[in-house]
Design an enzyme around this catalytic site. Structure first.
Site, mmCIF file in Angstrom:
data_model
loop_
_atom_site.group_PDB
_atom_site.id
_atom_site.type_symbol
_atom_site.label_atom_id
_atom_site.label_comp_id
_atom_site.label_asym_id
_atom_site.label_seq_id
_atom_site.Cartn_x
_atom_site.Cartn_y
_atom_site.Cartn_z
ATOM 1 N N ILE A 1 0.322 -10.222 -6.344
ATOM 2 C CA ILE A 1 0.512 -10.502 -7.767
ATOM 3 C C ILE A 1 1.225 -9.348 -8.451
ATOM 4 O O ILE A 1 1.268 -9.265 -9.677
ATOM 5 C CB ILE A 1 -0.865 -10.727 -8.442
ATOM 6 C CG1 ILE A 1 -1.769 -9.492 -8.236
ATOM 7 C CG2 ILE A 1 -1.540 -11.973 -7.874
ATOM 8 C CD1 ILE A 1 -3.052 -9.535 -9.036
ATOM 9 N N CYS B 1 -4.652 -21.078 -30.278
ATOM 10 C CA CYS B 1 -5.793 -22.008 -30.258
ATOM 11 C C CYS B 1 -7.145 -21.319 -30.064
ATOM 12 O O CYS B 1 -8.160 -22.003 -29.935
ATOM 13 C CB CYS B 1 -5.598 -23.046 -29.164
ATOM 14 S SG CYS B 1 -5.975 -22.450 -27.511
ATOM 15 N N HIS C 1 -0.824 -16.740 -5.404
ATOM 16 C CA HIS C 1 -1.955 -16.307 -6.233
ATOM 17 C C HIS C 1 -1.520 -15.875 -7.628
ATOM 18 O O HIS C 1 -2.238 -15.155 -8.310
ATOM 19 C CB HIS C 1 -2.748 -15.205 -5.523
ATOM 20 C CG HIS C 1 -3.457 -15.697 -4.283
ATOM 21 N ND1 HIS C 1 -3.953 -14.865 -3.307
ATOM 22 C CD2 HIS C 1 -3.745 -16.965 -3.876
ATOM 23 C CE1 HIS C 1 -4.518 -15.599 -2.350
ATOM 24 N NE2 HIS C 1 -4.389 -16.870 -2.668
ATOM 25 N N GLN D 1 0.956 -13.603 -1.278
ATOM 26 C CA GLN D 1 -0.355 -13.652 -1.939
ATOM 27 C C GLN D 1 -0.441 -12.572 -3.010
ATOM 28 O O GLN D 1 -1.427 -12.489 -3.732
ATOM 29 C CB GLN D 1 -1.471 -13.406 -0.911
ATOM 30 C CG GLN D 1 -1.513 -14.424 0.208
ATOM 31 C CD GLN D 1 -2.425 -13.952 1.344
ATOM 32 O OE1 GLN D 1 -3.625 -14.184 1.324
ATOM 33 N NE2 GLN D 1 -1.857 -13.280 2.327
ATOM 34 N N ASN E 1 0.518 -6.107 11.216
ATOM 35 C CA ASN E 1 -0.630 -5.638 10.430
ATOM 36 C C ASN E 1 -1.265 -4.453 11.155
ATOM 37 O O ASN E 1 -1.265 -4.405 12.377
ATOM 38 C CB ASN E 1 -1.663 -6.767 10.285
ATOM 39 C CG ASN E 1 -2.578 -6.584 9.100
ATOM 40 O OD1 ASN E 1 -2.103 -6.464 7.970
ATOM 41 N ND2 ASN E 1 -3.877 -6.528 9.327
ATOM 42 N N PHE F 1 -7.183 -4.935 -0.679
ATOM 43 C CA PHE F 1 -8.498 -5.406 -1.112
ATOM 44 C C PHE F 1 -9.616 -5.001 -0.169
ATOM 45 O O PHE F 1 -10.690 -4.599 -0.602
ATOM 46 C CB PHE F 1 -8.483 -6.944 -1.249
ATOM 47 C CG PHE F 1 -7.546 -7.406 -2.321
ATOM 48 C CD1 PHE F 1 -7.962 -7.446 -3.632
ATOM 49 C CD2 PHE F 1 -6.238 -7.769 -2.015
ATOM 50 C CE1 PHE F 1 -7.098 -7.840 -4.640
ATOM 51 C CE2 PHE F 1 -5.366 -8.169 -3.013
ATOM 52 C CZ PHE F 1 -5.800 -8.201 -4.326
ATOM 53 N N SER G 1 -1.535 -8.880 5.844
ATOM 54 C CA SER G 1 -2.642 -9.675 5.288
ATOM 55 C C SER G 1 -3.781 -9.745 6.296
ATOM 56 O O SER G 1 -3.547 -9.907 7.496
ATOM 57 C CB SER G 1 -2.179 -11.095 4.949
ATOM 58 O OG SER G 1 -3.290 -11.859 4.490
ATOM 59 N N THR H 1 0.835 -1.218 0.000
ATOM 60 C CA THR H 1 0.000 0.000 0.000
ATOM 61 C C THR H 1 0.864 1.261 0.000
ATOM 62 O O THR H 1 0.487 2.262 -0.603
ATOM 63 C CB THR H 1 -0.986 0.040 1.189
ATOM 64 O OG1 THR H 1 -0.280 -0.159 2.411
ATOM 65 C CG2 THR H 1 -2.059 -1.028 1.039
#
Ligand code: OAD
Ligand code: ZN
Length: 245
Positions: free
Chosen positions: A101, A156, A119, A99, A219, A33, A194, A26
């Site tokens: 990305i 494909c 993730h 976790q 946290n 999230f 988290s 952050t």
């Protein structure tokens, strides 16, 4: 004080694991999230089934991805990432299990062998039918050429998705295996930034504790696992980890 207790625990650490969530990024300008203003307070997640079943959802998923890229694509590692990279370089931390990305642990210099992305990664895409890797730049060019529609696989015609794990999608087997091994072997487990509510990822702190590791939680707000931890620090991650050498 909490800071001295942390220094003591880290001083004795020989094979630690840092388990990170969106809170470590952050300060780099990337929203988490579930905090006020977080991503899931603004957009409902597109789950795996929705992504597969509807072309409009795929269009929307890629619109969001490129909006993220415009807003945070230039994000750089923060104080938390840099502190963990120092602990890795010093041989005290065996691995970072994340976790996230956003690719910021790689950018801070954590080697691939010591990084587990539970993730996935949003900096490239794969075809869900044949597995072919597609670079984001390719997807962007096709998306623009199609007037803002999700492109299909160039080999494909299958659906192309960022290499991330959506709700309802199977966890990556190799990442889970490696995370379990590191967790099993660690002496200190640091859960950082988290909310610890998304499983199976959130099961790792408990697994570490059961295997005899010391559990540290850093946290801003309380988590369900605070009562289980050997040390809980409710403070800003960057402020706390910046002092760690
Ligand atoms: P969350 O948004 O659930 O939790 C982030 C936590 O970090 C919150 O408890 C915040 O209070 C805290 N936090 C934020 N900034 C902080 C700071 N500077 N210092 C200290 N604490 C801070 O994010 P995650 O736990 O990472 O998965 O979310 C887990 C998973 O849910 C994500 O990987 C993602 C999401 O849905 C998938 O999409 C599959
Ligand atoms: Zn394909």
């Amino acid at each position: 004080s909490a800071r001295r207790a942390l220094a003591g625990l880290l001083g004795d650490m020989r094979a630690g694991v840092a388990f990170t969530g969106a809170g470590i990024s952050t300060e780099c300008g990337i929203p988490d999230f579930r905090s006020p203003g977080g991503l899931w307070t603004r957009n409902r997640p597109i789950d795996f089934e929705a992504f597969l079943s509807s072309r409009e959802m795929r269009d929307e998923a890629w619109r969001r991805r490129f909006a993220m890229e415009a807003a945070f694509g230039g994000a750089q590692p923060g104080r938390g990432h840099r502190a963990l990279a120092r602990l890795i370089a010093g041989g005290r931390l065996a691995a970072v299990v994340t976790q996230n990305i956003d690719g910021l642990h790689q950018a801070s210099g954590v080697p691939e062998e010591q990084l587990v992305e539970l993730h996935g990664n949003s900096t490239y895409a794969t075809c869900l039918a044949c597995g072919l890797r597609h670079e984001l730049s390719w997807v962007r060019a096709r998306f623009d050429a199609l007037g803002g529609r999700a492109p299909d696989c160039r080999a494909c015609d299958g659906p192309v998705k960022t290499a991330t794990i959506s709700f309802g999608q199977a966890m990556p087997v190799e990442a889970m295996t490696r995370a379990r091994q590191f967790t099993h072997d660690c002496d200190v487990f640091l859960a950082i930034g988290s909310s610890l509510v998304v499983y199976p990822a959130a099961g790792f702190p408990l697994e570490a504790k059961r295997n005899g590791a010391r559990l540290v939680i850093i946290n801003r707000e309380a988590t369900e696992f605070d009562a289980l931890a050997d040390l809980v620090i409710h403070a800003d991650i960057g402020d706390i980890l910046d002092e760690v050498q």
